[in-house]
Structure formats: C-alpha cells, structure tokens
Write a protein that holds these residues in place. Structure first.
Motif, PDB file in Angstrom:
ATOM      1  N   LEU A  26       0.859  -1.186   0.000  1.00 29.91           N
ATOM      2  CA  LEU A  26       0.000   0.000   0.000  1.00 29.91           C
ATOM      3  C   LEU A  26       0.887   1.226   0.000  1.00 29.91           C
ATOM      4  N   VAL A  38      -7.655  -6.050   2.910  1.00 32.89           N
ATOM      5  CA  VAL A  38      -7.378  -5.241   1.722  1.00 32.89           C
ATOM      6  C   VAL A  38      -7.943  -5.962   0.513  1.00 32.89           C
ATOM      7  N   ASN A  50      -7.745   7.457  -0.029  1.00 35.97           N
ATOM      8  CA  ASN A  50      -6.289   7.516   0.081  1.00 35.97           C
ATOM      9  C   ASN A  50      -5.757   8.869  -0.394  1.00 35.97           C
ATOM     10  N   TYR A  72      -4.757   2.103   4.883  1.00 35.10           N
ATOM     11  CA  TYR A  72      -4.341   2.931   3.742  1.00 35.10           C
ATOM     12  C   TYR A  72      -3.911   4.313   4.212  1.00 35.10           C
TER      13      TYR A  72
END
Length: 151
Positions: A26, A38, A50, A72
C-alpha cells in the motif's frame, strides 16, 4: 432468500475461523493485514479516500469496520492521528490488530460506539462477525437480521 441468509448466518457462527495474515503493498509499503482486509480489486472509493489522506494529518474514521481505509491512510507519512469508530467490537478489534501488526497503533485511538443524530437514544445495530454489512436497519444487514444478531 431468507432461508439462505439464515443458513449463512448459522454457518458463520459455527465455523471456527483461524486468523490468517497476508502481506499487501500500500503506497509503496509492505503492510501485514488480516486476510481479506485489503481488497484485491481496485476500488474507486478506497483510492479517493487515500488521496484525501495524502493531504491530512488527523482523520476521523467513523464506521471503520476492519480498518481497510485506516491502514491505507496510515501508510501516508503525513497522517499523525486517526480516530477509529465502530459499533461492532469484533470488527474494531480486527482494525486494531491490523494497526498493531504494522506498528501503527500509536497513531490511533478507538471508540466503540454508534453515531446518531439523537443523544441517549438506544438503537439496535444488526451485524454479524467482521467485514459484513452492519446497519441499524434490518433490511440493510439481512444475514444478521435473519439470525437476530444485533448489538
């Protein structure tokens, strides 16, 4: 359809799941998360979140569930603090495990609760296990409602 939901809920309750961790990349960092935290499918909402986190220092994650977006967010070095809020203790526990296993827990605080527009009102929150839909509306969490699983 209701019988299928009922059987699915019962099967979930009696199946003993062993916790499995997996590595994910990530934001260029290797992160160890519980299996299925995820998504393997690129999600527009996660990408949008994000991008917002890349310009934030403090994040309020209301309805954090198992912590996918929290993980994230915390892979961005600029994020200093995150508050995780969820009414499901099992899901909130998994979110915290994900942060603990990545040495990110010091950047977080957790609150077990439900956000409402009325003070002191008691509500049923239909949920089952972790990662599943949860809602104060039985029609939005059909499997949990079918077996009467609520907090």
């Amino acid at each position: 359809m209701k019988i299928k939901k009922l059987l699915g809920g019962i099967l979930f309750k009696i199946t003993n799941k062993n916790e499995v961790f997996e590595n994910n990349i990530l934001n260029g960092k290797t992160i160890k998360t519980t299996k299925a935290t995820v998504s393997k499918i690129k999600e527009v909402d996660t990408d949008w979140y994000n991008r917002l986190a890349q310009n934030s220092e403090c994040i309020y994650e209301v309805g954090c569930n198992i912590g996918q977006t929290a993980v994230y967010a915390l892979t961005n070095d600029n994020v200093k603090k995150i508050l995780l809020v969820d009414p499901n203790p099992e899901a909130l526990s998994v979110a915290n495990k994900n942060l603990i296993h990545n040495n990110l827990i010091h950047k977080s605080q957790s609150f077990l609760g439900f956000v409402s527009n009325k003070i002191g009102e008691k509500l049923d929150f239909y949920t089952i296990g972790t990662g599943a839909a949860g809602s104060m509306y039985a029609s939005h969490a059909e499997t949990a409602a079918a077996i009467g699983s609520k907090i």
